[in-house]
Design a protein around this motif. Structure first.
Motif, PDB file in Angstrom:
ATOM      1  N   PRO A 463       0.813  -1.211   0.000  1.00  0.00           N
ATOM      2  CA  PRO A 463       0.000   0.000   0.000  1.00  0.00           C
ATOM      3  C   PRO A 463       0.854   1.271   0.000  1.00  0.00           C
ATOM      4  O   PRO A 463       1.934   1.315   0.584  1.00  0.00           O
ATOM      5  CB  PRO A 463      -0.803  -0.118   1.298  1.00  0.00           C
ATOM      6  N   TRP A 464       0.335   2.290  -0.641  1.00  0.00           N
ATOM      7  CA  TRP A 464       0.966   3.614  -0.621  1.00  0.00           C
ATOM      8  C   TRP A 464       0.948   4.152   0.806  1.00  0.00           C
ATOM      9  O   TRP A 464      -0.116   4.194   1.443  1.00  0.00           O
ATOM     10  CB  TRP A 464       0.186   4.526  -1.569  1.00  0.00           C
ATOM     11  N   PRO A 465       2.082   4.570   1.372  1.00  0.00           N
ATOM     12  CA  PRO A 465       2.124   5.050   2.760  1.00  0.00           C
ATOM     13  C   PRO A 465       1.190   6.231   3.031  1.00  0.00           C
ATOM     14  O   PRO A 465       0.709   6.399   4.153  1.00  0.00           O
ATOM     15  CB  PRO A 465       3.593   5.453   2.947  1.00  0.00           C
ATOM     16  N   GLY A 466       0.899   7.032   1.988  1.00  0.00           N
ATOM     17  CA  GLY A 466       0.023   8.183   2.191  1.00  0.00           C
ATOM     18  C   GLY A 466      -1.387   7.817   2.602  1.00  0.00           C
ATOM     19  O   GLY A 466      -2.127   8.663   3.131  1.00  0.00           O
ATOM     20  N   LEU A 467      -1.791   6.569   2.388  1.00  0.00           N
ATOM     21  CA  LEU A 467      -3.128   6.142   2.792  1.00  0.00           C
ATOM     22  C   LEU A 467      -3.320   6.228   4.298  1.00  0.00           C
ATOM     23  O   LEU A 467      -4.437   6.436   4.788  1.00  0.00           O
ATOM     24  CB  LEU A 467      -3.389   4.706   2.316  1.00  0.00           C
ATOM     25  N   ARG A 468      -2.220   6.050   5.043  1.00  0.00           N
ATOM     26  CA  ARG A 468      -2.315   6.071   6.510  1.00  0.00           C
ATOM     27  C   ARG A 468      -2.652   7.459   7.050  1.00  0.00           C
ATOM     28  O   ARG A 468      -3.126   7.591   8.175  1.00  0.00           O
ATOM     29  CB  ARG A 468      -0.988   5.620   7.134  1.00  0.00           C
ATOM     30  N   ALA A 469      -2.366   8.485   6.251  1.00  0.00           N
ATOM     31  CA  ALA A 469      -2.588   9.854   6.720  1.00  0.00           C
ATOM     32  C   ALA A 469      -4.000  10.355   6.424  1.00  0.00           C
ATOM     33  O   ALA A 469      -4.350  11.477   6.818  1.00  0.00           O
ATOM     34  CB  ALA A 469      -1.571  10.786   6.073  1.00  0.00           C
ATOM     35  N   LEU A 470      -4.819   9.559   5.748  1.00  0.00           N
ATOM     36  CA  LEU A 470      -6.171  10.005   5.411  1.00  0.00           C
ATOM     37  C   LEU A 470      -7.027  10.112   6.674  1.00  0.00           C
ATOM     38  O   LEU A 470      -6.826   9.383   7.653  1.00  0.00           O
ATOM     39  CB  LEU A 470      -6.824   9.035   4.428  1.00  0.00           C
ATOM     40  N   PRO A 471      -8.011  11.013   6.685  1.00  0.00           N
ATOM     41  CA  PRO A 471      -8.828  11.209   7.881  1.00  0.00           C
ATOM     42  C   PRO A 471      -9.616   9.971   8.279  1.00  0.00           C
ATOM     43  O   PRO A 471      -9.981   9.165   7.435  1.00  0.00           O
ATOM     44  CB  PRO A 471      -9.783  12.348   7.499  1.00  0.00           C
ATOM     45  N   GLU A 472      -9.887   9.863   9.571  1.00  0.00           N
ATOM     46  CA  GLU A 472     -10.695   8.764  10.104  1.00  0.00           C
ATOM     47  C   GLU A 472     -12.095   8.835   9.516  1.00  0.00           C
ATOM     48  O   GLU A 472     -12.597   9.896   9.172  1.00  0.00           O
ATOM     49  CB  GLU A 472     -10.752   8.880  11.640  1.00  0.00           C
ATOM     50  N   THR A 473     -12.746   7.668   9.402  1.00  0.00           N
ATOM     51  CA  THR A 473     -14.012   7.608   8.667  1.00  0.00           C
ATOM     52  C   THR A 473     -15.213   7.192   9.494  1.00  0.00           C
ATOM     53  O   THR A 473     -16.336   7.289   9.026  1.00  0.00           O
ATOM     54  CB  THR A 473     -13.889   6.578   7.535  1.00  0.00           C
ATOM     55  N   SER A 474     -15.035   6.704  10.700  1.00  0.00           N
ATOM     56  CA  SER A 474     -16.142   6.014  11.363  1.00  0.00           C
ATOM     57  C   SER A 474     -17.227   6.927  11.881  1.00  0.00           C
ATOM     58  O   SER A 474     -18.366   6.533  12.017  1.00  0.00           O
ATOM     59  CB  SER A 474     -15.606   5.183  12.531  1.00  0.00           C
ATOM     60  N   GLY A 475     -16.898   8.143  12.205  1.00  0.00           N
ATOM     61  CA  GLY A 475     -17.899   9.009  12.792  1.00  0.00           C
ATOM     62  C   GLY A 475     -17.558  10.462  12.569  1.00  0.00           C
ATOM     63  O   GLY A 475     -16.537  10.790  11.988  1.00  0.00           O
ATOM     64  N   PRO A 476     -18.405  11.351  13.036  1.00  0.00           N
ATOM     65  CA  PRO A 476     -18.191  12.774  12.828  1.00  0.00           C
ATOM     66  C   PRO A 476     -17.027  13.300  13.646  1.00  0.00           C
ATOM     67  O   PRO A 476     -16.699  12.776  14.691  1.00  0.00           O
ATOM     68  CB  PRO A 476     -19.511  13.397  13.299  1.00  0.00           C
ATOM     69  N   TRP A 477     -16.396  14.358  13.118  1.00  0.00           N
ATOM     70  CA  TRP A 477     -15.347  15.012  13.879  1.00  0.00           C
ATOM     71  C   TRP A 477     -15.967  15.793  15.018  1.00  0.00           C
ATOM     72  O   TRP A 477     -17.090  16.276  14.928  1.00  0.00           O
ATOM     73  CB  TRP A 477     -14.570  15.971  12.979  1.00  0.00           C
ATOM     74  N   GLY A 478     -15.234  15.968  16.088  1.00  0.00           N
ATOM     75  CA  GLY A 478     -15.708  16.799  17.182  1.00  0.00           C
ATOM     76  C   GLY A 478     -15.329  16.189  18.513  1.00  0.00           C
ATOM     77  O   GLY A 478     -15.365  14.978  18.700  1.00  0.00           O
ATOM     78  N   ARG A 479     -14.999  17.065  19.462  1.00  0.00           N
ATOM     79  CA  ARG A 479     -14.554  16.615  20.780  1.00  0.00           C
ATOM     80  C   ARG A 479     -15.645  15.831  21.497  1.00  0.00           C
ATOM     81  O   ARG A 479     -15.370  14.856  22.188  1.00  0.00           O
ATOM     82  CB  ARG A 479     -14.142  17.838  21.601  1.00  0.00           C
ATOM     83  N   TYR A 480     -16.897  16.248  21.349  1.00  0.00           N
ATOM     84  CA  TYR A 480     -17.983  15.648  22.126  1.00  0.00           C
ATOM     85  C   TYR A 480     -18.858  14.718  21.300  1.00  0.00           C
ATOM     86  O   TYR A 480     -19.983  14.419  21.682  1.00  0.00           O
ATOM     87  CB  TYR A 480     -18.822  16.755  22.767  1.00  0.00           C
ATOM     88  N   ARG A 481     -18.356  14.260  20.159  1.00  0.00           N
ATOM     89  CA  ARG A 481     -19.109  13.294  19.351  1.00  0.00           C
ATOM     90  C   ARG A 481     -18.362  11.970  19.358  1.00  0.00           C
ATOM     91  O   ARG A 481     -17.444  11.761  18.588  1.00  0.00           O
ATOM     92  CB  ARG A 481     -19.273  13.815  17.928  1.00  0.00           C
TER      93      ARG A 481
END
Length: 488
Positions: A463-481
């Motif tokens: 795999p291309w190493p840059g794939l590891r830097a992609l944003p997380e996908t499971s849920g919304p961004w935010g401190r309280y989410r």
């Protein structure tokens, strides 16, 4: 008169099913009606099917549900609106509220109206979704959705009306507390958009603590215990980012309260939250044990729904990931099981897409690129139905990587370019994703240009190493989410 409605048929609400053990149910309409009322009072997940059987039996006998019973049936139907049928919940709760008013049940009407307003804030069910709260959403009394701030304000008005009715003896203590709890859920959904999220979270924690104290004098009241359990779970969720230890205590107490009330079925969502906090607090073994116990539980009166089993499998797969040889074998099996359950009679498109994405990435990492490509294509279809820009970006990038390793550089360049375009087009700042996706867009665009140019430094060995830097996908961004499937 059936308890089902045109809204249900139009919006795809699944037909009622009696469920296991239905063979021993009574056939007399009045006995069936009594059973439906009893299950509704318990908040039981089979209340909806019980109402359908009662309504059918009454219709055959020449009778019909009274307005109050019909309202309870519609409430139960709305709680069953999962997966693709989720948009039906708001209208059904509003119809239930109108029928409760006709029946003189003013406290119940306020609860149903608050649930209806909560049904459209737009980010899917809360992890503790079950009869008793429900869906984080918000519909106006009219045809379109209203803003989150408007939803919070309208439920606040309902809280004031509930308190006034309670003082007049026209609304029960549990009904009043439930409206306050739903108001807390609406506020929690918007914490990360507040001018000062930390201060707003502190204020909400104080309000939830008062709500827990209000329900304390009713230890023998199952409904009051249920409200207290839900309030504790919400308190634990919004406390986790600032004080994980306190959050763990609240979530454990929530599960205990549900069991003390003889209502274990709502605890699935709370267990997911508890496992998530344990995992992110450095106790993955305890989190895994908790999730395994939930999957193995055999509650005779309320077996796990397929959707809940899918969610537990997905969370457990994330928990065991990277835990050694045993986890390496168990993770793909759990993800495959999550896919199977999510594709059941009540489809959960998002959970199915997440499971396919994770399984596809896992296969790609292990060099099984053809199998990975098929799963990633299916995941993209799911995310197309149920949102998730970061998830689509991640799926396309891994699909491109698979194409390159399968000797298809043209398709690889196209998918990298599509992923970059999706990341660049993200324009909703509410989830705090702008910086992450902007960086991903730049990286993916550069990768697409390099693949098109056919540079000699393009390795297809892994795999291309840059794939590891992609944003997380499971849920919304935010401190309280809280994301019960990922690391956030």
């Amino acid at each position: 008169m059936s308890s089902r409605s045109p809204d249900e048929s139009r919006l795809g609400v699944r037909p009622y099913a009696p469920g296991p053990g239905a063979e021993g149910e009574p056939e007399d309409p009045h006995e069936l009606l009594h059973r439906a009322r009893r299950l509704t009072a318990l908040g039981h997940p089979r209340a909806g099917s019980a109402w359908e059987r009662a309504a059918t039996a009454l219709r055959r006998a020449g009778g019909a549900l009274a307005p109050g019973d019909h309202a309870d049936a519609l409430d139960a139907t709305a709680f069953d609106c999962r997966g693709a049928a989720r948009p039906a919940a708001g209208p059904l709760f509003f119809r239930a509220a109108d029928l409760h008013e006709r029946a003189g049940e003013r406290g119940k009407a306020l609860v149903s109206r608050a649930r209806a307003l909560l049904a459209g804030l737009g980010h899917g069910p809360d992890p503790g979704d079950h009869p008793g709260h429900g869906l984080d959403a918000g519909y106006d009394d009219g045809p379109g959705p209203c803003s989150g701030a408007t939803t919070v304000a309208r439920i606040a008005e309902l809280c004031e009306r509930a308190a006034a009715l309670h003082a007049l003896g026209q609304a029960g203590a549990v009904e009043t507390a439930t409206v306050r709890l739903l108001h807390g859920r609406a506020r929690a959904a918007l914490l990360d958009t507040a001018p000062n999220p930390v201060a707003e979270a502190a204020a909400l924690r104080a309000e939830l603590t008062r709500l827990i104290e209000v329900t304390a004098p009713h230890p023998g009241d199952r409904a009051a215990l249920g409200v207290r359990a839900d309030a504790r779970a919400l308190l634990g969720r919004i406390t986790a980012p600032d004080d994980p230890a306190a959050a763990l205590a609240q979530l454990r107490a929530a599960i205990e309260d549900h069991h003390a009330a003889g209502r274990p079925w709502p605890a699935t969502g709370h267990r997911l939250l508890l496992a998530s906090v344990l995992r992110t607090s450095g106790a993955p073994e305890e989190a895994a044990a908790l999730l395994r116990a939930a999957l193995a539980s055999d509650e005779r009166d309320a077996p796990l729904r397929a959707g809940d089993r899918a969610r537990l499998c997905l969370a457990l797969a994330r928990t065991v990931a990277g835990s050694g040889p045993e986890g390496a074998d168990e993770e793909p099996a759990l993800l495959a099981e999550a896919v199977d359950h999510a594709d059941g009679p009540v489809r959960d498109v998002r959970v199915g897409a997440l499971a396919r994405l994770r399984l596809g990435v896992l296969y790609a990492e292990r060099g099984r690129c053809r199998e990975a490509s098929a799963l990633l294509d299916e995941a993209l279809t799911g995310f197309g139905e149920d949102g998730g820009t970061a998830a689509r970006v991640r799926a396309r990038a891994w699909l491109a990587d698979c194409a390159l390793r399968l000797g298809e550089p043209g398709r690889a360049a196209l998918e990298y370019a599509r992923a970059a375009a999706e990341a660049r087009a993200w324009d909703d700042p509410s989830q705090g994703a702008a910086d992450d996706l902007a960086a991903a867009a730049r990286s993916l665009h550069a990768r697409a240009r390099r693949v098109r140019a056919g540079g000699g430094d393009l390795s297809t060995d892994g795999p291309w190493p840059g794939l590891r830097a992609l944003p997380e996908t499971s849920g919304p961004w935010g401190r309280y989410r809280e994301d019960v499937y990922g690391q956030r």
